[in-house]
Write an enzyme that holds these catalytic residues in place. Structure first.
Site, PDB file in Angstrom:
ATOM      1  N   LYS A  31      23.520  56.204  23.545  1.00  0.00           N
ATOM      2  CA  LYS A  31      24.925  56.451  23.930  1.00  0.00           C
ATOM      3  C   LYS A  31      25.005  56.883  25.388  1.00  0.00           C
ATOM      4  O   LYS A  31      25.793  56.346  26.158  1.00  0.00           O
ATOM      5  CB  LYS A  31      25.506  57.559  23.033  1.00  0.00           C
ATOM      6  CG  LYS A  31      26.796  58.164  23.559  1.00  0.00           C
ATOM      7  CD  LYS A  31      27.314  59.283  22.684  1.00  0.00           C
ATOM      8  CE  LYS A  31      26.783  60.661  22.976  1.00  0.00           C
ATOM      9  NZ  LYS A  31      27.400  61.372  24.107  1.00  0.00           N
ATOM     10  N   ASN A  32      24.181  57.872  25.753  1.00  0.00           N
ATOM     11  CA  ASN A  32      24.328  58.443  27.090  1.00  0.00           C
ATOM     12  C   ASN A  32      23.826  57.513  28.194  1.00  0.00           C
ATOM     13  O   ASN A  32      24.188  57.685  29.360  1.00  0.00           O
ATOM     14  CB  ASN A  32      23.619  59.804  27.164  1.00  0.00           C
ATOM     15  CG  ASN A  32      24.385  60.861  26.388  1.00  0.00           C
ATOM     16  OD1 ASN A  32      25.509  60.612  25.938  1.00  0.00           O
ATOM     17  ND2 ASN A  32      23.796  62.030  26.205  1.00  0.00           N
ATOM     18  N   ARG A  81      34.639  63.017  27.990  1.00  0.00           N
ATOM     19  CA  ARG A  81      34.352  63.478  29.349  1.00  0.00           C
ATOM     20  C   ARG A  81      33.619  62.450  30.194  1.00  0.00           C
ATOM     21  O   ARG A  81      33.755  62.410  31.404  1.00  0.00           O
ATOM     22  CB  ARG A  81      33.482  64.727  29.284  1.00  0.00           C
ATOM     23  CG  ARG A  81      34.157  65.947  28.761  1.00  0.00           C
ATOM     24  CD  ARG A  81      33.186  67.092  28.892  1.00  0.00           C
ATOM     25  NE  ARG A  81      32.584  67.072  30.222  1.00  0.00           N
ATOM     26  CZ  ARG A  81      33.122  67.611  31.295  1.00  0.00           C
ATOM     27  NH1 ARG A  81      34.249  68.270  31.195  1.00  0.00           N
ATOM     28  NH2 ARG A  81      32.532  67.532  32.475  1.00  0.00           N
ATOM     29  N   CYS A 133      34.820  71.975  27.295  1.00  0.00           N
ATOM     30  CA  CYS A 133      34.711  71.499  25.918  1.00  0.00           C
ATOM     31  C   CYS A 133      33.939  72.533  25.103  1.00  0.00           C
ATOM     32  O   CYS A 133      33.599  73.600  25.618  1.00  0.00           O
ATOM     33  CB  CYS A 133      34.063  70.124  25.860  1.00  0.00           C
ATOM     34  SG  CYS A 133      32.343  70.126  26.303  1.00  0.00           S
ATOM     35  N   ARG A 156      32.468  72.578  32.044  1.00  0.00           N
ATOM     36  CA  ARG A 156      31.696  71.432  32.537  1.00  0.00           C
ATOM     37  C   ARG A 156      32.350  70.910  33.811  1.00  0.00           C
ATOM     38  O   ARG A 156      33.089  69.922  33.802  1.00  0.00           O
ATOM     39  CB  ARG A 156      31.587  70.366  31.452  1.00  0.00           C
ATOM     40  CG  ARG A 156      30.823  70.897  30.245  1.00  0.00           C
ATOM     41  CD  ARG A 156      30.671  69.888  29.161  1.00  0.00           C
ATOM     42  NE  ARG A 156      29.817  68.783  29.532  1.00  0.00           N
ATOM     43  CZ  ARG A 156      29.585  67.741  28.737  1.00  0.00           C
ATOM     44  NH1 ARG A 156      30.141  67.688  27.558  1.00  0.00           N
ATOM     45  NH2 ARG A 156      28.801  66.756  29.132  1.00  0.00           N
ATOM     46  N   ASP A 186      20.410  68.620  24.372  1.00  0.00           N
ATOM     47  CA  ASP A 186      21.039  67.868  23.278  1.00  0.00           C
ATOM     48  C   ASP A 186      20.231  67.913  21.983  1.00  0.00           C
ATOM     49  O   ASP A 186      20.663  67.362  20.968  1.00  0.00           O
ATOM     50  CB  ASP A 186      21.267  66.403  23.700  1.00  0.00           C
ATOM     51  CG  ASP A 186      22.307  66.292  24.809  1.00  0.00           C
ATOM     52  OD1 ASP A 186      23.061  67.259  25.007  1.00  0.00           O
ATOM     53  OD2 ASP A 186      22.339  65.248  25.483  1.00  0.00           O
ATOM     54  N   ARG A 218      30.660  60.573  17.033  1.00  0.00           N
ATOM     55  CA  ARG A 218      30.697  60.236  18.461  1.00  0.00           C
ATOM     56  C   ARG A 218      29.318  59.834  18.972  1.00  0.00           C
ATOM     57  O   ARG A 218      29.201  59.097  19.946  1.00  0.00           O
ATOM     58  CB  ARG A 218      31.183  61.433  19.285  1.00  0.00           C
ATOM     59  CG  ARG A 218      32.622  61.791  19.019  1.00  0.00           C
ATOM     60  CD  ARG A 218      33.034  62.936  19.891  1.00  0.00           C
ATOM     61  NE  ARG A 218      32.802  62.597  21.289  1.00  0.00           N
ATOM     62  CZ  ARG A 218      32.916  63.441  22.293  1.00  0.00           C
ATOM     63  NH1 ARG A 218      33.258  64.680  22.061  1.00  0.00           N
ATOM     64  NH2 ARG A 218      32.702  63.062  23.527  1.00  0.00           N
TER      65      ARG A 218
END
Ligand code: EPU
Length: 485
Positions: A22-23, A118, A142, A147, A348, A440
């Site tokens: 995802k990132n 974000r 968040c 952030r 994470d 997500r």
């Protein structure tokens, strides 16, 4: 809203195929704004964050479509899952996302989208570099803490951008360069803040610099593998980049970039989460398409805890796409761990490690150095019998013999994964509410876990209420009949 109902004391077996990251995929999608030619991202995970990015890109004049599924073995990548059957339908390995800019007039990333995700800030650099102007809603804080995006903006200002804040939006304009065209200028940029570098900030500046006039040097760049993967993609588009994945990136600006067909790296956080799921359930599972090379800090900690990770078919595999077995004999050792920028232990995976340490034999110490407030999961774990004490950015966990199932509330993406883990290990039933947070970043984790034998059910909140009312009614009836008898 969905919730998970989990029957604990699960024992898992079988295998799970790790999806694309995802990132890594999010800034890669945004980089499609740098060219008018088609950009295809293979292994793009089917996640709500990517859908939001797709929607944002459509508003910014791109066509975004699914372009079928590639075979797992295409693209010249020798990978650790070669020879296995097609991925299960809830795994998105092979999924292709095609993005092409068709209209370059729009420049506004609206609050309505940015507030849901974000990572929308990733369009700022590419928009400004290619279109000369950009307006992006300022992301707020968040659940994991403040952030800020000051480092992103500082980098773009160094490249000559004029930046203002207007009605909650960042407005940015590139300087007028040779031939009257608005174009950023190469610069020397130090990307260091109080918590180290910035991952998306590095992605933003590196992407913007590909089309700038002259050379850009980013010092103290984020070294995360996702930045390296973006560097590979931009280079394949014609960018001239050296050092992506190191603290010093040098980018020689070019006039134009072309299209690309890029296979996104596997998700190291998803892989690490499944390793810890194997460990907390005392199971033996196989993880395929695992980016082991990017997980050294994680496997180091897990091995100290007592988890065994064995690579199958060593010697020929791509170290970013291996097949490995995870085994654990349940006598977990306590450890100390501090989150750090890559190659340190990733923030994470902090919540998931904490879940694992709740049942270790002894006291563990976990310190969060990237997002010092990222501990909302601690109170929920305590509701399940964990013994954890937080002081500032540090949590001391005293291992307990058993966790007990309870209704708990997910607060953010990784905290949700931690609660699912605890639910799988606990005695009895755990209900994790608000799993939209989990969705997500993990594609149908419930189905992946069910494939390995977990008893986990996705249920609508309203059905949950009905179930709870029925349970209360049944127990009231039992009490009444006992009193009457
Ligand atoms: N920071 C600043 N100024 C900035 C930017 C960041 O002070 O301009 C601070 C942050 O407040 C934080 C630290 O620097 O303390 C690192 O933040 P970073 O900018 O690196 O985070 P990010 O790029 O916004 C990405 C991931 C996060 C992950 C962090 C850290 C994506 C889409 N998000 O965020 O992933 O935690 O890097 O590794 O890539 C997740 O997937 O659950 C997630 C939150």
């Amino acid at each position: 809203m969905d919730a998970f109902v989990i029957q604990g004391k699960a024992h898992l077996s079988g295998s799970v195929l790790v999806n694309g990251s995802k990132n890594a995929a999010l800034p890669q999608m945004a980089a499609a704004l740098l060219t008018a030619e088609p950009v295809t991202i293979t292994d793009a995970p089917r996640l709500s964050d990517l859908a939001s990015m797709g929607q944002l890109l459509e508003e910014l004049g791109c066509d975004v479509e699914e372009a079928g599924r590639a075979s797992p073995n295409t693209g010249g990548v020798k990978n650790g899952y070669a020879g296995t059957a097609e991925p299960a339908s809830h795994r998105s390995v092979g999924r292709r996302l095609r993005i092409q800019t068709v209209d370059e007039t729009a420049t506004h990333a609206r609050y309505e989208i940015v507030r849901t995700m974000r990572a929308s800030i990733s369009v700022l650099g590419p928009l400004l570099a290619r279109r000369g102007v950009a307006r992006v809603s300022m992301p707020g804080g968040c659940a994991i803490g403040d952030r800020p995006v000051d480092l992103h903006l500082r980098g773009l200002v160094a490249m000559g951008a004029d930046i203002n804040l207007c009605s909650g939006d960042i407005t940015a304009t590139a300087p007028v360069g040779a031939g009257g065209r608005r174009r950023l200028k190469g610069a020397r940029i130090f990307l260091g803040g109080p918590f180290g570098s910035t991952v998306l900030g590095t992605a933003n500046i590196m992407s913007a610099a590909t089309l700038a006039e002259g050379t850009t040097v980013i010092e103290n760049a984020a070294c995360e593998p996702e930045v390296q993967d973006l560097g590979r993609m931009l280079t394949a588009m014609g960018a001239r980049i050296e050092g992506a994945g190191t603290p010093r990136i040098v980018i020689e600006g070019v006039e134009e970039l072309g299209g690309v067909d890029h296979r996104v790296m596997p998700d190291r956080i998803e892989a690490g989460t499944f390793m810890m799921i194997g460990a907390i359930t005392n199971s033996q599972i196989t993880i395929e398409n695992c980016p082991l090379d990017a997980l050294m800090a994680v496997t180091d900690r897990l091995e100290r805890i007592g988890v065994k990770i064995t690579v199958r078919e060593p010697g020929w595999v791509d170290p970013m796409r291996v097949r490995c077995d995870v085994t654990c004999d349940r006598t977990l050792n306590p450890v100390e761990m501090t989150t750090q920028p890559y190659p340190g232990f990733p923030t994470d995976l902090q919540a998931q490690l904490l879940a694992l340490l709740t049942i270790a034999e002894g006291n563990s110490v976990v310190t969060e150095k990237i997002f010092p407030e990222r501990f909302l999961h601690v109170a929920e774990l305590t509701r399940m019998g964990a013994s954890a004490f937080r002081q500032g950015p540090t949590v001391v966990v005293s291992g307990v013999r058993r966790l007990v199932g309870a209704p708990v509330m997910a607060s953010d993406l990784r905290a949700s994964a931690c609660l699912v883990m605890a639910g799988l290990a606990a005695e009895g039933e755990t209900i994790v509410r608000r799993v939209y947070h989990l969705d997500r970043g993990y594609e149908r984790m419930d189905l992946a876990l069910r494939d390995m034998g977990a008893e986990i059910e996705r249920i609508d909140d309203r059905d949950l209420e009905r179930r709870e009312e029925e349970a209360v009614a049944a127990s009231t009836a039992r009490i009444h009949s006992a009193l009457a008898g």
